[in-house]
Design a protein around this motif. Structure first.
Motif, PDB file in Angstrom:
ATOM      1  N   ALA A  20     -77.278 -29.201  33.716  1.00 53.26           N
ATOM      2  CA  ALA A  20     -77.416 -30.293  32.740  1.00 53.26           C
ATOM      3  C   ALA A  20     -77.445 -29.770  31.297  1.00 53.26           C
ATOM      4  CB  ALA A  20     -78.688 -31.069  33.033  1.00 53.26           C
ATOM      5  N   TYR A  21     -77.960 -28.564  31.083  1.00 54.29           N
ATOM      6  CA  TYR A  21     -78.088 -28.021  29.719  1.00 54.29           C
ATOM      7  C   TYR A  21     -76.782 -27.440  29.171  1.00 54.29           C
ATOM      8  CZ  TYR A  21     -83.181 -28.705  29.627  1.00 54.29           C
ATOM      9  OH  TYR A  21     -84.454 -29.235  29.615  1.00 54.29           O
ATOM     10  N   ARG A  22     -75.778 -27.321  30.030  1.00 55.19           N
ATOM     11  CA  ARG A  22     -74.399 -27.006  29.648  1.00 55.19           C
ATOM     12  C   ARG A  22     -74.223 -25.770  28.759  1.00 55.19           C
ATOM     13  NH1 ARG A  22     -72.005 -31.233  26.760  1.00 55.19           N
ATOM     14  NH2 ARG A  22     -70.153 -29.941  26.807  1.00 55.19           N
ATOM     15  N   CYS A  23     -74.833 -24.672  29.147  1.00 55.02           N
ATOM     16  CA  CYS A  23     -74.515 -23.406  28.490  1.00 55.02           C
ATOM     17  C   CYS A  23     -73.310 -22.812  29.217  1.00 55.02           C
ATOM     18  CB  CYS A  23     -75.696 -22.440  28.555  1.00 55.02           C
ATOM     19  SG  CYS A  23     -77.134 -23.027  27.653  1.00 55.02           S
ATOM     20  N   PRO A  24     -72.386 -22.164  28.482  1.00 51.02           N
ATOM     21  CA  PRO A  24     -71.186 -21.614  29.123  1.00 51.02           C
ATOM     22  C   PRO A  24     -71.552 -20.566  30.174  1.00 51.02           C
ATOM     23  CG  PRO A  24     -71.155 -21.263  26.721  1.00 51.02           C
ATOM     24  CD  PRO A  24     -72.426 -21.963  27.040  1.00 51.02           C
ATOM     25  N   LEU A  25     -70.905 -20.644  31.331  1.00 51.53           N
ATOM     26  CA  LEU A  25     -71.296 -19.792  32.450  1.00 51.53           C
ATOM     27  C   LEU A  25     -71.065 -18.313  32.199  1.00 51.53           C
ATOM     28  CD1 LEU A  25     -70.512 -21.748  35.697  1.00 51.53           C
ATOM     29  CD2 LEU A  25     -72.450 -20.224  35.329  1.00 51.53           C
ATOM     30  N   ASP A  26     -69.934 -17.968  31.581  1.00 50.99           N
ATOM     31  CA  ASP A  26     -69.642 -16.537  31.402  1.00 50.99           C
ATOM     32  C   ASP A  26     -70.705 -15.863  30.521  1.00 50.99           C
ATOM     33  OD1 ASP A  26     -68.745 -18.012  29.231  1.00 50.99           O
ATOM     34  OD2 ASP A  26     -66.882 -16.883  28.969  1.00 50.99           O
ATOM     35  N   LEU A  27     -71.018 -16.470  29.387  1.00 46.39           N
ATOM     36  CA  LEU A  27     -71.978 -15.863  28.458  1.00 46.39           C
ATOM     37  C   LEU A  27     -73.410 -15.975  28.989  1.00 46.39           C
ATOM     38  CD1 LEU A  27     -70.344 -17.162  25.162  1.00 46.39           C
ATOM     39  CD2 LEU A  27     -70.273 -14.829  26.073  1.00 46.39           C
ATOM     40  N   SER A  28     -73.699 -17.045  29.688  1.00 48.01           N
ATOM     41  CA  SER A  28     -75.046 -17.201  30.262  1.00 48.01           C
ATOM     42  C   SER A  28     -75.287 -16.171  31.357  1.00 48.01           C
ATOM     43  CB  SER A  28     -75.220 -18.604  30.845  1.00 48.01           C
ATOM     44  OG  SER A  28     -75.042 -19.566  29.847  1.00 48.01           O
ATOM     45  N   ALA A  29     -74.265 -15.936  32.181  1.00 42.40           N
ATOM     46  CA  ALA A  29     -74.393 -14.960  33.261  1.00 42.40           C
ATOM     47  C   ALA A  29     -74.630 -13.568  32.673  1.00 42.40           C
ATOM     48  CB  ALA A  29     -73.135 -14.971  34.122  1.00 42.40           C
ATOM     49  N   ARG A  30     -73.886 -13.251  31.632  1.00 38.82           N
ATOM     50  CA  ARG A  30     -74.045 -11.946  30.998  1.00 38.82           C
ATOM     51  C   ARG A  30     -75.453 -11.791  30.401  1.00 38.82           C
ATOM     52  NH1 ARG A  30     -71.189  -7.561  29.111  1.00 38.82           N
ATOM     53  NH2 ARG A  30     -72.254  -6.613  27.358  1.00 38.82           N
ATOM     54  N   THR A  31     -75.932 -12.834  29.757  1.00 40.10           N
ATOM     55  CA  THR A  31     -77.266 -12.805  29.147  1.00 40.10           C
ATOM     56  C   THR A  31     -78.337 -12.654  30.230  1.00 40.10           C
ATOM     57  OG1 THR A  31     -76.448 -14.208  27.368  1.00 40.10           O
ATOM     58  CG2 THR A  31     -78.840 -14.099  27.647  1.00 40.10           C
ATOM     59  N   ALA A  32     -78.167 -13.373  31.322  1.00 39.88           N
ATOM     60  CA  ALA A  32     -79.110 -13.289  32.440  1.00 39.88           C
ATOM     61  C   ALA A  32     -79.196 -11.849  32.956  1.00 39.88           C
ATOM     62  CB  ALA A  32     -78.664 -14.228  33.560  1.00 39.88           C
ATOM     63  N   MET A  33     -78.044 -11.253  33.158  1.00 37.20           N
ATOM     64  CA  MET A  33     -77.990  -9.878  33.681  1.00 37.20           C
ATOM     65  C   MET A  33     -78.618  -8.891  32.705  1.00 37.20           C
ATOM     66  SD  MET A  33     -76.828  -9.732  36.553  1.00 37.20           S
ATOM     67  CE  MET A  33     -76.510 -11.222  37.393  1.00 37.20           C
ATOM     68  N   MET A  34     -78.309  -9.058  31.414  1.00 36.41           N
ATOM     69  CA  MET A  34     -78.856  -8.145  30.405  1.00 36.41           C
ATOM     70  C   MET A  34     -80.387  -8.215  30.414  1.00 36.41           C
ATOM     71  SD  MET A  34     -76.347  -6.645  28.876  1.00 36.41           S
ATOM     72  CE  MET A  34     -76.495  -6.208  27.191  1.00 36.41           C
ATOM     73  N   ALA A  35     -80.922  -9.434  30.450  1.00 35.56           N
ATOM     74  CA  ALA A  35     -82.375  -9.610  30.394  1.00 35.56           C
ATOM     75  C   ALA A  35     -83.040  -8.975  31.615  1.00 35.56           C
ATOM     76  CB  ALA A  35     -82.716 -11.092  30.316  1.00 35.56           C
ATOM     77  N   VAL A  36     -82.483  -9.247  32.787  1.00 36.16           N
ATOM     78  CA  VAL A  36     -83.085  -8.741  34.021  1.00 36.16           C
ATOM     79  C   VAL A  36     -82.973  -7.211  34.073  1.00 36.16           C
ATOM     80  CG1 VAL A  36     -82.755  -8.677  36.519  1.00 36.16           C
ATOM     81  CG2 VAL A  36     -82.868 -10.868  35.335  1.00 36.16           C
ATOM     82  N   ILE A  37     -81.829  -6.692  33.699  1.00 40.10           N
ATOM     83  CA  ILE A  37     -81.647  -5.232  33.737  1.00 40.10           C
ATOM     84  C   ILE A  37     -82.567  -4.558  32.703  1.00 40.10           C
ATOM     85  CG2 ILE A  37     -79.990  -3.356  33.293  1.00 40.10           C
ATOM     86  CD1 ILE A  37     -77.863  -5.181  34.672  1.00 40.10           C
ATOM     87  N   ASP A  38     -82.695  -5.149  31.524  1.00 36.18           N
ATOM     88  CA  ASP A  38     -83.629  -4.594  30.520  1.00 36.18           C
ATOM     89  C   ASP A  38     -85.045  -4.561  31.079  1.00 36.18           C
ATOM     90  OD1 ASP A  38     -81.646  -4.214  28.675  1.00 36.18           O
ATOM     91  OD2 ASP A  38     -82.198  -5.897  27.382  1.00 36.18           O
ATOM     92  N   PHE A  39     -85.462  -5.641  31.708  1.00 36.32           N
ATOM     93  CA  PHE A  39     -86.825  -5.686  32.256  1.00 36.32           C
ATOM     94  C   PHE A  39     -87.015  -4.600  33.310  1.00 36.32           C
ATOM     95  CE2 PHE A  39     -90.332  -6.836  34.923  1.00 36.32           C
ATOM     96  CZ  PHE A  39     -91.270  -7.325  34.033  1.00 36.32           C
TER      97      PHE A  39
END
Ligand code: ADP
Length: 186
Positions: free
Chosen positions: A133-152
């Motif tokens: 519903a929040y409509r963030c683009p999937l490609d950039l959101s997926a990359r951001t998700a991965m970066m955050a999790v890998i950083d943690f």
């Protein structure tokens, strides 16, 4: 797809997050914490009223104005297999993805894992936050998700497994691409 980073298993799979047996699952909530559609609705409906009860208490105490975007809180998992639900709020993108959207989405993933660690939780499952519903683009959101999790995972050696539970083949594809890309850059 599965890989290990700094001793933590990182898993991408297609599925329904309400069926996961990790110690905690993450809810893509909205700031009211009062439930909603999409994955939020599915979690409350399968987890039962105990989750909403705790959300109401959080609203009465720590966050009377609602949970700010990028922050995370924890409740029981109620009737779910997961013992806990970590509720976080991703940004509303309307199809755009500014630096601010990126930062807030990054914080949503990172702070969810922080809350997990603070509560002694070692296995966590995430949905694709903000891409419904929040409509963030999937490609950039997926990359951001991965970066955050890998950083943690790299900064805090505590969580043993992070699982992305993606609802459809096409969402899975974006996360797989993002992870492969980041692993290739390393
Ligand atoms: P947001 O409001 O953060 O965009 P949504 O719930 O609308 O959250 O969508 C987030 C993602 O969750 C979408 O990719 C949607 O397909 C997915 N989703 C919906 N139900 C489930 C479920 N039961 N398990 C896993 N993912 C789900």
């Amino acid at each position: 797809m599965e890989t290990t980073i700094n001793g933590t298993k990182l898993v991408l799979k297609i599925g329904d997050i309400t069926e996961e047996d990790t110690q905690a699952i993450v809810n893509a909530a909205n700031s009211t914490l009062m439930g909603g559609g999409g994955v939020d609705g599915a979690i409350h409906s399968k987890g039962g009223p105990a989750i909403l009860e705790e959300c109401k208490k959080i609203r009465q105490t720590t966050y009377p104005d609602g949970l700010p975007t990028g922050e995370a809180v924890i409740t029981t998992g109620g009737n779910l297999k997961a013992e806990y639900v970590i509720h976080t709020v991703g940004p509303v993108c309307h199809g755009r993805f500014t630096e601010n959207h990126e930062k807030l989405l990054y914080n949503a993933y990172y702070n969810s894992l922080k809350v997990a660690k603070e509560n002694g939780i070692k296995t966590v499952a995430f949905p694709s936050i903000s891409t419904g519903a929040y409509r963030c683009p999937l490609d950039l959101s997926a990359r951001t998700a991965m970066m955050a999790v890998i950083d943690f995972i790299k900064n805090e050696n505590y969580i043993t497994e992070v699982r992305f539970v993606l609802f459809t083949d096409s969402i899975y594809y974006y996360y797989e691409e993002a992870l492969k890309e980041i692993l290739n850059e390393a």
